[in-house]
Design an enzyme around this catalytic site. Structure first.
Site, PDB file in Angstrom:
ATOM      1  N   CYS A   2       0.810  -1.183  -0.092  1.00 16.05           N
ATOM      2  CA  CYS A   2       0.079   0.120   0.170  1.00 16.05           C
ATOM      3  C   CYS A   2       0.766   1.084   0.006  1.00 16.05           C
ATOM      4  O   CYS A   2       2.056   1.395   0.394  1.00 16.05           O
ATOM      5  CB  CYS A   2      -0.827  -0.010   1.122  1.00 16.05           C
ATOM      6  SG  CYS A   2      -2.220  -1.257   1.298  1.00 16.05           S
ATOM      7  N   ARG A  27       3.648  -0.451  -4.941  1.00 16.96           N
ATOM      8  CA  ARG A  27       3.352  -0.862  -3.392  1.00 16.96           C
ATOM      9  C   ARG A  27       2.005  -1.815  -3.530  1.00 16.96           C
ATOM     10  O   ARG A  27       1.656  -2.192  -2.562  1.00 16.96           O
ATOM     11  CB  ARG A  27       3.329   0.144  -2.831  1.00 16.96           C
ATOM     12  CG  ARG A  27       4.680   1.141  -2.515  1.00 16.96           C
ATOM     13  CD  ARG A  27       4.757   2.084  -1.644  1.00 16.96           C
ATOM     14  NE  ARG A  27       4.630   1.622   0.026  1.00 16.96           N
ATOM     15  CZ  ARG A  27       5.609   1.427   0.581  1.00 16.96           C
ATOM     16  NH1 ARG A  27       6.802   1.542   0.012  1.00 16.96           N
ATOM     17  NH2 ARG A  27       5.471   1.014   1.670  1.00 16.96           N
ATOM     18  N   TRP A  74      -2.769  -2.765  -1.492  1.00 17.11           N
ATOM     19  CA  TRP A  74      -2.463  -4.136  -1.798  1.00 17.11           C
ATOM     20  C   TRP A  74      -3.296  -4.823  -0.643  1.00 17.11           C
ATOM     21  O   TRP A  74      -3.044  -4.547   0.566  1.00 17.11           O
ATOM     22  CB  TRP A  74      -1.134  -4.560  -1.617  1.00 17.11           C
ATOM     23  CG  TRP A  74      -0.708  -5.863  -1.892  1.00 17.11           C
ATOM     24  CD1 TRP A  74      -0.260  -6.357  -3.231  1.00 17.11           C
ATOM     25  CD2 TRP A  74      -0.387  -6.810  -1.046  1.00 17.11           C
ATOM     26  NE1 TRP A  74      -0.110  -7.860  -3.014  1.00 17.11           N
ATOM     27  CE2 TRP A  74      -0.388  -8.151  -1.622  1.00 17.11           C
ATOM     28  CE3 TRP A  74      -0.503  -6.946   0.368  1.00 17.11           C
ATOM     29  CZ2 TRP A  74      -0.063  -9.501  -1.109  1.00 17.11           C
ATOM     30  CZ3 TRP A  74      -0.570  -8.252   1.003  1.00 17.11           C
ATOM     31  CH2 TRP A  74       0.102  -9.379   0.145  1.00 17.11           C
ATOM     32  N   ASN A 100      -1.157   2.432   5.596  1.00 17.90           N
ATOM     33  CA  ASN A 100      -0.389   1.261   5.027  1.00 17.90           C
ATOM     34  C   ASN A 100       0.142   0.467   6.371  1.00 17.90           C
ATOM     35  O   ASN A 100       0.858   1.179   7.292  1.00 17.90           O
ATOM     36  CB  ASN A 100       0.941   1.925   4.126  1.00 17.90           C
ATOM     37  CG  ASN A 100       1.614   0.837   4.199  1.00 17.90           C
ATOM     38  OD1 ASN A 100       3.126   1.361   3.997  1.00 17.90           O
ATOM     39  ND2 ASN A 100       1.717  -0.150   3.830  1.00 17.90           N
ATOM     40  N   GLY A 101      -0.108  -0.703   6.157  1.00 20.98           N
ATOM     41  CA  GLY A 101       0.463  -1.522   7.401  1.00 20.98           C
ATOM     42  C   GLY A 101      -0.735  -2.285   7.819  1.00 20.98           C
ATOM     43  O   GLY A 101      -1.722  -2.678   6.938  1.00 20.98           O
ATOM     44  N   GLU A 498      16.770 -17.912  -9.493  1.00 20.59           N
ATOM     45  CA  GLU A 498      16.466 -16.643  -9.702  1.00 20.59           C
ATOM     46  C   GLU A 498      15.641 -16.364 -11.033  1.00 20.59           C
ATOM     47  O   GLU A 498      14.732 -15.886 -11.284  1.00 20.59           O
ATOM     48  CB  GLU A 498      17.541 -15.803  -9.523  1.00 20.59           C
ATOM     49  CG  GLU A 498      17.194 -14.137  -9.899  1.00 20.59           C
ATOM     50  CD  GLU A 498      16.451 -13.635  -8.989  1.00 20.59           C
ATOM     51  OE1 GLU A 498      15.921 -14.194  -8.072  1.00 20.59           O
ATOM     52  OE2 GLU A 498      15.746 -12.401  -9.262  1.00 20.59           O
ATOM     53  N   LYS A 502      12.004 -15.165 -11.613  1.00 19.62           N
ATOM     54  CA  LYS A 502      11.514 -14.010 -12.588  1.00 19.62           C
ATOM     55  C   LYS A 502      10.469 -14.617 -13.495  1.00 19.62           C
ATOM     56  O   LYS A 502       9.646 -13.735 -13.838  1.00 19.62           O
ATOM     57  CB  LYS A 502      12.983 -13.545 -13.364  1.00 19.62           C
ATOM     58  CG  LYS A 502      13.195 -12.122 -13.421  1.00 19.62           C
ATOM     59  CD  LYS A 502      13.674 -11.291 -12.213  1.00 19.62           C
ATOM     60  CE  LYS A 502      12.932 -11.550 -11.114  1.00 19.62           C
ATOM     61  NZ  LYS A 502      13.249 -10.807  -9.673  1.00 19.62           N
ATOM     62  N   GLU A 505       7.050 -15.001 -12.054  1.00 19.96           N
ATOM     63  CA  GLU A 505       6.420 -13.819 -11.430  1.00 19.96           C
ATOM     64  C   GLU A 505       5.681 -13.060 -12.491  1.00 19.96           C
ATOM     65  O   GLU A 505       4.715 -12.154 -12.124  1.00 19.96           O
ATOM     66  CB  GLU A 505       7.821 -13.237 -10.760  1.00 19.96           C
ATOM     67  CG  GLU A 505       7.474 -11.887 -10.022  1.00 19.96           C
ATOM     68  CD  GLU A 505       8.597 -11.282  -9.201  1.00 19.96           C
ATOM     69  OE1 GLU A 505       9.876 -11.692  -9.833  1.00 19.96           O
ATOM     70  OE2 GLU A 505       8.509 -10.674  -8.226  1.00 19.96           O
ATOM     71  N   HIS A 521      15.996 -37.937  -9.242  1.00 16.48           N
ATOM     72  CA  HIS A 521      15.659 -38.139  -7.906  1.00 16.48           C
ATOM     73  C   HIS A 521      14.258 -38.086  -7.747  1.00 16.48           C
ATOM     74  O   HIS A 521      13.601 -37.881  -6.580  1.00 16.48           O
ATOM     75  CB  HIS A 521      16.236 -37.882  -6.713  1.00 16.48           C
ATOM     76  CG  HIS A 521      17.727 -38.176  -6.906  1.00 16.48           C
ATOM     77  ND1 HIS A 521      18.256 -39.452  -6.491  1.00 16.48           N
ATOM     78  CD2 HIS A 521      18.864 -37.507  -7.280  1.00 16.48           C
ATOM     79  CE1 HIS A 521      19.580 -39.425  -6.633  1.00 16.48           C
ATOM     80  NE2 HIS A 521      19.863 -38.353  -7.369  1.00 16.48           N
ATOM     81  N   LYS A 618       5.503  -4.535  -4.348  1.00 12.84           N
ATOM     82  CA  LYS A 618       6.957  -4.512  -4.216  1.00 12.84           C
ATOM     83  C   LYS A 618       7.458  -4.413  -2.870  1.00 12.84           C
ATOM     84  O   LYS A 618       8.562  -5.464  -2.838  1.00 12.84           O
ATOM     85  CB  LYS A 618       7.463  -2.952  -4.874  1.00 12.84           C
ATOM     86  CG  LYS A 618       9.083  -2.595  -4.608  1.00 12.84           C
ATOM     87  CD  LYS A 618       9.577  -3.201  -6.263  1.00 12.84           C
ATOM     88  CE  LYS A 618      10.908  -3.100  -6.247  1.00 12.84           C
ATOM     89  NZ  LYS A 618      11.564  -4.181  -7.122  1.00 12.84           N
TER      90      LYS A 618
HETATM   91  O1  M6R Z   1      12.852  -5.245  -0.752  1.00 10.87           O
HETATM   92  P1  M6R Z   1      13.327  -6.899  -0.409  1.00 10.87           P
HETATM   93  O2  M6R Z   1      14.721  -6.804  -1.175  1.00 10.87           O
HETATM   94  O3  M6R Z   1      13.525  -7.313   0.822  1.00 10.87           O
HETATM   95  O4  M6R Z   1      12.137  -8.051  -1.218  1.00 10.87           O
HETATM   96  C1  M6R Z   1      12.418  -9.223  -1.299  1.00 10.87           C
HETATM   97  C2  M6R Z   1      11.297  -9.825  -1.850  1.00 10.87           C
HETATM   98  O5  M6R Z   1      10.088  -9.477  -1.679  1.00 10.87           O
HETATM   99  C3  M6R Z   1      11.786  -9.500  -3.491  1.00 10.87           C
HETATM  100  O6  M6R Z   1      12.834  -9.840  -3.882  1.00 10.87           O
HETATM  101  C4  M6R Z   1      10.698 -10.246  -4.506  1.00 10.87           C
HETATM  102  O7  M6R Z   1      11.106 -11.402  -4.440  1.00 10.87           O
HETATM  103  C5  M6R Z   1      10.876  -9.690  -5.770  1.00 10.87           C
HETATM  104  N1  M6R Z   1       9.406  -9.373  -6.172  1.00 10.87           N
HETATM  105  C6  M6R Z   1      11.179 -10.587  -6.817  1.00 10.87           C
HETATM  106  O8  M6R Z   1      11.400 -10.145  -8.043  1.00 10.87           O
END
Ligand code: M6R
Length: 623
Positions: A2, A27, A74, A100-101, A498, A502, A505, A521, A618
């Site tokens: 948020c 956010r 969010w 926010n929170g 990673e 990516k 996501e 396995h 984010k």
């Molecule tokens: O702000 P942060 O680096 O602590 O965030 C960690 C994860 O939430 C962040 O890296 C998330 O996995 C990304 N959306 C991946 O692209």
């Protein structure tokens, strides 16, 4: 999660608030809303979905208001519908709140308020905050109930007849803050008191931006770039208000604070798209620069030299992070153990806290976080601090909560990362980690085969390669797949983790990464004729072993897409994406970009918005 904003000043408030909200949309984008003072009334306008729905709804309306608060959501409490969208009003419609929170004890507070006659229309914790504030205001002057039943409320009557002034409102806000458990950054607009925005903060981020005849509040600095130059980072427990030419902040004991405003070096071009279609595309391109900038800044500011070498005399090392940041941590663990022979304990932040970690005052705990705001990681910092461990954060957002909690900060200099999928921040994290390793090697008298310069050179090798062109056919083929598998060994496995995160996501294709040797396995059972497997092979040492796994996949009819510098493999696989050759330990600096490009291009081919993937935000500020 948020984003909240507040604008008060000589210009039109609603367009200004919407403009700042745009930069906060990363956010959360389940719904968006604004509340503004409209002469004698408080108006609330909210729409489900992305901010553009709200902006187009308000496009042709000229709202002559000089004071507005806004929110991009969010969803945490209640589904993402209009009812649950912010701003939220109290039962008597005397105020509007954006938040926010998470108010953890909101159900208990809601019950208490219901017993006092308050009725609720939403499932949110924010509405509870709004009603609690209304309750404390009415407690100071019960006549207020009647006052707000009348439509035309004027500031001067509120002040003169009902003796409500900033002091009373701050007092009421203070009582609310004392009652609420959890995290919150809130902005409040009072009906009939429309030349002031009130705010409170605990654990969720909130800053004040100081302008000329106007002031702002926002969840973070990038939202205010181009609006003002001076910023104050509100601390936990602080509350206050802004008018167009006054800023007042109070501590937990309601003592007025003297504020130290800082100038932030973010250039407006860093937060706009420019010639790119999406921030993800722009940020992938900025990966190399973020590596160079990170290294230069750490060197110029002698950041690592600030860390006392003594702490490395007798220590155990722990790394904690989430998501992409954790994947950067995995590379750190691999390189530290391999090159320095120092064991590293690594955990997901969400697991570390609950596994009763073996940490003590001789532990060194490293935290990696782009935002410096991730709730899971922050609670691990608090836990580590509580046992007296040395805490070191690799963070990208200056002034984040994490920075205020740790002993040492190693800044990554990726600049504002706006796309939800982390790309350039991962590259910057790796750069900072490699420098930390170099520093540790120096302290321990160990010679290692990389340096800041070799890292910078490695990342530049990708500069003139157009991976999108190389990947065109692959993207067309995988875009309609249900599942894509990723394999690799050693560092290549860590890169495949990673790469898979990516791709899943932003494309919503199910992606699973596994160590190539683990296929047999169990997971090999998933491999069917024509299914796609992305293989990463950059490590000479593991060449033969990974190649055997590729043969095994070939013989089961899988289509292997190989990301590798070894040209001779071209005829063995379905398709090879050739990447530049580099020292094996530096391969993350060349191999990640093409994987990021694959994710971006696939999202586009599927018609997804790569900057705002569904269900995600984010900064993950809830556990
Ligand atoms: O702000 P942060 O680096 O602590 O965030 C960690 C994860 O939430 C962040 O890296 C998330 O996995 C990304 N959306 C991946 O692209």
């Amino acid at each position: 999660m948020c984003g909240i904003v507040g604008y008060i000043g000589d210009r039109l408030a609603v367009p200004n608030a919407l403009n700042c909200l745009k930069a906060l949309e990363y956010r959360g984008y389940d719904s968006a809303g604004v509340a503004y003072a409209d002469g004698t009334e408080l108006k609330i306008c909210k729409m489900v979905g992305k901010l553009e729905n709200l902006t187009s709804h308000l496009k042709n309306k000229i709202i002559p208001s000089s004071c507005a608060i806004g929110h991009t959501r969010w969803a945490t409490h209640g589904e993402p519908n209009k009812q649950n969208a912010h701003p939220h009003a109290d039962y008597y419609k005397m105020l509007a709140v954006v938040h926010n929170g998470i108010i953890e004890n909101y159900l208990e507070l809601k019950n208490e308020l219901e017993k006092k006659g308050y009725k609720f229309y939403s499932a949110t914790d924010t509405e509870v905050f709004a009603n609690l504030l209304s309750f404390y205001l009415i407690e100071q002057n019960p006549l207020l109930k009647g006052y707000y039943a009348v439509r035309n409320t004027m500031h001067n009557t509120l002040h003169s007849t009902y003796k409500i002034d900033e002091k009373c409102i701050i007092k009421a806000l203070h009582s609310v803050v004392l009652k609420c458990k959890g995290s919150f950054a809130v902005a409040v607009l009072m009906r009939g008191y429309d030349d002031v925005i009130f705010f409170a903060k605990n654990k969720s981020p909130l800053i004040i931006g100081k302008g000329e005849n106007e002031n702002f509040i926002a969840s973070d600095t990038p939202a205010l770039i181009g609006c003002c130059k001076k910023f104050y980072s509100i601390k936990d427990g602080e509350i206050g208000y802004i008018t167009k030419d006054r800023i007042a902040v109070f501590d937990e004991n309601l003592k007025v604070l003297k504020l130290n405003f800082k100038t932030v070096n973010i250039r407006p071009e860093q937060v706009i798209l420019g010639n790119y279609s999406h921030f993800m595309e722009k940020e992938i391109e900025q990966g190399a620069d973020s590596v160079t900038e990170t290294i230069n800044r750490i060197e110029q500011m002698k950041i690592l030299e600030r860390i006392s070498p003594k702490i490395f005399d007798n220590f155990d090392l722990h790394i904690t992070a989430c998501g992409t940041a954790l994947h950067a941590g995995l590379i750190a663990k691999c390189v530290i153990e391999d090159k320095l022979k120092i064991p590293v304990d690594l955990d997901y932040a969400s697991e570390f806290r609950y596994k009763k970690p073996l940490i003590s005052s001789k532990s060194i705990c490293l935290f990696i976080s782009q935002s410096g705001e991730t709730a899971d990681t922050l609670s691990c910092v608090e836990l580590s601090n509580s046992v007296g461990a040395t805490t070191i954060a690799f963070t990208n957002v200056a002034g984040s909560r994490m920075e205020s909690l740790v002993d040492y900060i190693i800044p990554t200099s990726a600049g504002p990362e706006i796309a939800v999928a982390s790309t350039k921040a991962y590259m910057a994290q790796l750069a900072a980690i490699y420098q930390f390793i170099e520093y540790l090697a120096k302290i321990k008298g160990i010679t290692i085969e990389f340096s800041s310069d070799s890292v910078k050179n490695a990342v530049l090798k990708n500069k003139y390669i157009n991976y999108y062109k190389e990947l065109e056919d692959v993207v067309q083929e995988i875009k309609d797949e249900e599942s894509v598998y990723f394999i690799g060994r050693g560092i290549d496995y860590l890169l495949s983790l990673e790469g898979a995160l990516k791709l899943k996501e932003v494309s919503y294709i199910h992606c699973e990464a596994m160590p190539a040797g683990e296929l047999k396995h169990g997971s090999l059972a998933l491999v069917r004729k024509d299914c796609f497997v992305i293989a990463i092979l950059t490590q000479k040492e593991l060449y033969d072993k990974t190649l055997n796994n590729i043969y095994e996949l070939n013989s089961r009819g899988a289509k292997v897409i190989l990301f590798s510098p070894f040209k001779e493999l071209r005829n063995i696989v379905y398709k090879q994406i050739l990447i530049p050759e580099t020292e094996p330990v530096l391969s993350p600096f060349v191999a990640m970009k093409p994987l990021q490009c694959l994710a971006y291009a696939t999202a586009i081919a599927r018609g997804n918005d790569p900057d705002k993937p569904r269900n995600l935000a984010k900064s993950v500020t809830v556990e």
